[in-house]
Motif scaffolding. Structure first.
Motif, short mmCIF file in Angstrom:
data_model
loop_
_atom_site.label_atom_id
_atom_site.label_comp_id
_atom_site.label_asym_id
_atom_site.label_seq_id
_atom_site.Cartn_x
_atom_site.Cartn_y
_atom_site.Cartn_z
N ASP A 44 -3.76 8.95 9.03
CA ASP A 44 -3.86 9.76 10.24
C ASP A 44 -2.88 9.36 11.34
O ASP A 44 -2.84 10.00 12.39
CB ASP A 44 -5.29 9.68 10.80
CG ASP A 44 -6.32 10.19 9.81
OD1 ASP A 44 -6.07 11.26 9.20
OD2 ASP A 44 -7.36 9.52 9.64
N VAL A 45 -2.10 8.32 11.12
CA VAL A 45 -1.20 7.81 12.16
C VAL A 45 -0.24 8.90 12.63
O VAL A 45 -0.08 9.13 13.83
CB VAL A 45 -0.42 6.57 11.66
CG1 VAL A 45 0.69 6.19 12.62
CG2 VAL A 45 -1.38 5.41 11.47
N SER A 46 0.37 9.59 11.72
CA SER A 46 1.33 10.65 12.08
C SER A 46 0.64 11.79 12.82
O SER A 46 1.17 12.32 13.80
CB SER A 46 2.01 11.18 10.82
OG SER A 46 2.88 12.23 11.13
N LEU A 47 -0.55 12.15 12.40
CA LEU A 47 -1.31 13.23 13.03
C LEU A 47 -1.63 12.88 14.49
O LEU A 47 -1.41 13.70 15.40
CB LEU A 47 -2.60 13.49 12.26
CG LEU A 47 -3.60 14.47 12.89
CD1 LEU A 47 -2.99 15.85 13.07
CD2 LEU A 47 -4.86 14.52 12.04
N ILE A 48 -2.12 11.68 14.73
CA ILE A 48 -2.49 11.28 16.09
C ILE A 48 -1.24 11.16 16.96
O ILE A 48 -1.26 11.55 18.13
CB ILE A 48 -3.31 9.97 16.06
CG1 ILE A 48 -4.64 10.20 15.34
CG2 ILE A 48 -3.55 9.45 17.47
CD1 ILE A 48 -5.50 11.34 15.89
N GLY A 49 -0.16 10.69 16.39
CA GLY A 49 1.11 10.68 17.13
C GLY A 49 1.55 12.08 17.50
O GLY A 49 2.06 12.32 18.60
N HIS A 50 1.36 13.01 16.60
CA HIS A 50 1.73 14.41 16.85
C HIS A 50 0.90 14.98 18.01
O HIS A 50 1.42 15.70 18.85
CB HIS A 50 1.56 15.24 15.59
CG HIS A 50 1.97 16.66 15.74
ND1 HIS A 50 3.26 17.05 16.00
CD2 HIS A 50 1.23 17.80 15.70
CE1 HIS A 50 3.31 18.37 16.11
NE2 HIS A 50 2.08 18.85 15.94
N VAL A 51 -0.39 14.64 18.06
CA VAL A 51 -1.23 15.10 19.16
C VAL A 51 -0.65 14.61 20.49
O VAL A 51 -0.58 15.36 21.46
CB VAL A 51 -2.69 14.61 19.00
CG1 VAL A 51 -3.52 14.96 20.23
CG2 VAL A 51 -3.33 15.20 17.75
N GLN A 52 -0.20 13.37 20.53
CA GLN A 52 0.38 12.81 21.76
C GLN A 52 1.65 13.55 22.16
O GLN A 52 1.85 13.87 23.33
CB GLN A 52 0.70 11.32 21.55
CG GLN A 52 -0.50 10.47 21.19
CD GLN A 52 -1.35 10.11 22.38
OE1 GLN A 52 -0.85 9.90 23.47
NE2 GLN A 52 -2.64 10.04 22.18
N LEU A 53 2.50 13.86 21.19
CA LEU A 53 3.72 14.62 21.48
C LEU A 53 3.38 16.02 22.01
O LEU A 53 4.00 16.49 22.97
CB LEU A 53 4.58 14.75 20.23
CG LEU A 53 5.32 13.49 19.79
CD1 LEU A 53 5.96 13.72 18.43
CD2 LEU A 53 6.35 13.09 20.82
N ARG A 75 4.41 19.72 30.07
CA ARG A 75 5.70 20.15 30.61
C ARG A 75 5.72 21.67 30.81
O ARG A 75 6.17 22.17 31.84
CB ARG A 75 6.83 19.71 29.69
CG ARG A 75 8.22 20.07 30.22
CD ARG A 75 9.34 19.53 29.35
NE ARG A 75 9.45 18.09 29.58
CZ ARG A 75 9.41 17.17 28.63
NH1 ARG A 75 9.25 17.52 27.37
NH2 ARG A 75 9.52 15.90 28.92
N GLN A 76 5.20 22.41 29.83
CA GLN A 76 5.16 23.87 29.94
C GLN A 76 4.28 24.33 31.10
O GLN A 76 4.50 25.40 31.66
CB GLN A 76 4.66 24.50 28.64
CG GLN A 76 5.62 24.36 27.49
CD GLN A 76 5.02 24.83 26.17
OE1 GLN A 76 3.84 25.14 26.07
NE2 GLN A 76 5.84 24.86 25.13
#
Length: 114
Positions: A57-66, A73-74
């Protein structure tokens, strides 16, 4: 998992005011906002708490942060900032047992939060 309200929102069985969605993440407005901007960011994968995360899940949770930064910003929160909060388990205030983040902004936020 079938009765999880956030899973039902992901499956579009329950309406939500979605502001962002991709294959992994959904962002929608909180129905009881605590700030002018109050969004919920959820992974589409059902993960009850942070104690249920795995190395996969590391990549998934990082993606949530991004996604949090992109959405903020939007919404023109880049200059003043925002708060990203996640509660884990009952004593921390977790009401829905599907990992989620609250993105709060649009006003000066106090510290400590509670």
């Amino acid at each position: 998992m079938q009765d999880c309200i956030f899973c039902r929102i992901v499956r579009k069985e329950v309406p939500a005011e979605i502001v962002y969605e991709d294959e992994q993440v959904m962002v929608f407005k909180d129905i009881q906002p605590a700030a002018p901007v109050h969004l919920l960011l959820i992974p589409k994968k059902h993960i009850p708490t942070f104690f249920d995360l795995t190395e996969d899940d590391v990549s998934l949770i990082g993606h949530v942060q991004l996604v949090a930064g992109r959405v903020a910003r939007q919404l023109n929160l880049e200059e003043k900032g925002f708060r990203l909060v996640s509660n884990c388990k009952e004593d921390a205030g977790q009401l829905v047992f599907h990992i989620h983040y609250h993105l709060l902004g649009g006003r000066t936020l106090q510290w400590p939060p509670g």
